[in-house]
Design a protein around this motif. Structure first.
Motif, PDB file in Angstrom:
ATOM      1  N   PRO A 184       0.915  -1.266  -0.008  1.00 56.92           N
ATOM      2  CA  PRO A 184      -0.131  -0.046  -0.114  1.00 56.92           C
ATOM      3  C   PRO A 184       0.878   1.198  -0.036  1.00 56.92           C
ATOM      4  O   PRO A 184       1.903   1.377   0.779  1.00 56.92           O
ATOM      5  CB  PRO A 184      -0.840  -0.161   1.260  1.00 56.92           C
ATOM      6  CG  PRO A 184       0.018  -1.228   2.190  1.00 56.92           C
ATOM      7  CD  PRO A 184       0.889  -1.923   1.293  1.00 56.92           C
ATOM      8  N   GLN A 201      -6.498   4.152  -2.154  1.00 61.01           N
ATOM      9  CA  GLN A 201      -5.154   3.834  -1.951  1.00 61.01           C
ATOM     10  C   GLN A 201      -4.601   3.133  -3.303  1.00 61.01           C
ATOM     11  O   GLN A 201      -5.078   2.455  -3.854  1.00 61.01           O
ATOM     12  CB  GLN A 201      -4.997   2.859  -0.844  1.00 61.01           C
ATOM     13  CG  GLN A 201      -3.440   2.473  -0.216  1.00 61.01           C
ATOM     14  CD  GLN A 201      -3.454   2.417   1.174  1.00 61.01           C
ATOM     15  OE1 GLN A 201      -4.365   2.104   1.920  1.00 61.01           O
ATOM     16  NE2 GLN A 201      -2.348   3.076   1.814  1.00 61.01           N
ATOM     17  N   PHE A 210      -1.615   0.905  -4.966  1.00 63.00           N
ATOM     18  CA  PHE A 210      -0.686  -0.106  -4.648  1.00 63.00           C
ATOM     19  C   PHE A 210       0.459  -0.361  -5.517  1.00 63.00           C
ATOM     20  O   PHE A 210       0.356  -0.665  -6.740  1.00 63.00           O
ATOM     21  CB  PHE A 210      -1.540  -1.378  -4.761  1.00 63.00           C
ATOM     22  CG  PHE A 210      -2.406  -1.617  -3.412  1.00 63.00           C
ATOM     23  CD1 PHE A 210      -1.927  -2.492  -2.391  1.00 63.00           C
ATOM     24  CD2 PHE A 210      -3.534  -0.884  -3.282  1.00 63.00           C
ATOM     25  CE1 PHE A 210      -2.745  -2.737  -1.161  1.00 63.00           C
ATOM     26  CE2 PHE A 210      -4.377  -1.191  -2.173  1.00 63.00           C
ATOM     27  CZ  PHE A 210      -4.035  -1.880  -1.182  1.00 63.00           C
TER      28      PHE A 210
END
Length: 293
Positions: free
Chosen positions: A199, A212, A214
């Motif tokens: 993350p 978020q 990645f």
């Protein structure tokens, strides 16, 4: 409406990061950490500018209420005049030193203070910390044993902060006191340790959902406030790094990316690695808070 992904700035950024939307200029501002450059992009015209920064690394940056630009260089914060490019020291991390650590991700809270973390440049030891930086440039530490500080974002109410340690594969939800000055509790919000996902940068939308990126995952995801993933959007590159909402109505989700760690073969297959993408149809965000000094 299905989200639409398009490249809005073709750049070979080694480690693009920290996109912020400036509502005053209607421009996107972002950085390349390891080839220390600061970019400004006008999405309406495609016009862009870039300035090289006097440091080994950039960590992040922040808008300020005065119009100056707060930039994290190595272990220092500087104030830069965006018109002239002149900069002056503002503050420095106490008790840390290059090349072991450097500043990394950060974000301004509703009270105009910067929360920023440091990281281990070797990516494997808990040498970093989370700090709050006040108007006088003073750093107050809160959490240590951090490997790579990342994903700092605040919910719309300002009482909760998200904080990620990329190399521990964890994101926490931190509750602040009523003044927003100190953490009073910290709980695990998302645990990726079983799968080893990385993350990275994050932002919160107008609905209080956490977006978020990645790194090495080729996608961004949205979490509801109770920790459920309800959306996932794939990208044509392996390494999305960070994201923010912008545009006149804050309905465009901008995503920075990186070519770091890609092999020559992978880079040939991903000609847009390191570029900036814009996603429409993903929702709506809110304006960034500005640092007050």
């Amino acid at each position: 409406m299905e989200p639409r992904v398009e490249c809005v700035q073709t750049v070979e950024a080694r480690l693009g990061e920290t996109p912020l939307w400036c509502e005053r200029t209607q421009r996107l501002v972002w950085i390349d950490i390891e080839e220390p450059r600061l970019f400004r992009l006008d999405p309406a015209t495609g016009k862009a500018s870039v300035s090289t920064q006097a440091s080994t690394y950039l960590g992040c940056h922040a808008l300020t209420r005065s119009g100056l630009h707060l930039i994290a260089r190595d272990l220092e914060l500087v104030m830069e005049d965006p018109e002239t490019g002149r900069s002056e020291p503002f503050g420095r991390v106490p008790d840390e030193a290059l090349p072991a650590t450097r500043l990394n991700d950060g974000r301004v809270d509703r009270n105009g203070r910067l929360w920023i973390g440091t990281m281990d440049n070797g990516l494997n030891q808990g040498l970093g910390r989370l700090y709050r930086v006040d108007a006088d440039g003073a750093f107050t530490p809160f959490y240590d044993d951090v490997i790579v500080a990342n994903g700092i974002a605040f919910d719309p109410g300002g009482r909760h902060m998200y904080f990620t340690d990329t190399r521990r594969h964890l994101t926490w939800k931190i509750t602040l006191d009523e003044a927003g000055e100190r953490p009073v509790s910290r709980t695990v919000f998302a645990d990726y340790s079983a799968g080893g996902e990385r993350p990275d940068g994050a932002c919160v939308d107008a609905d209080g959902c956490l977006w978020q990126a990645f790194f090495a995952g080729g996608a961004i995801v949205r979490y509801t406030p109770d920790g459920r993933i309800d959306r996932k959007i794939g990208l044509p590159v392996t390494n999305p790094t960070c994201l923010c909402f912008g545009g006149p109505d804050y309905k465009t989700l901008f995503v920075t990316t990186a070519y770091k760690f890609l092999s020559e073969e992978q880079r040939a297959d991903e000609p847009l690695a390191g570029s900036v993408f814009a996603i429409t149809g993903a929702g709506q965000g809110v304006a960034e808070h500005r640092f007050d000094f």
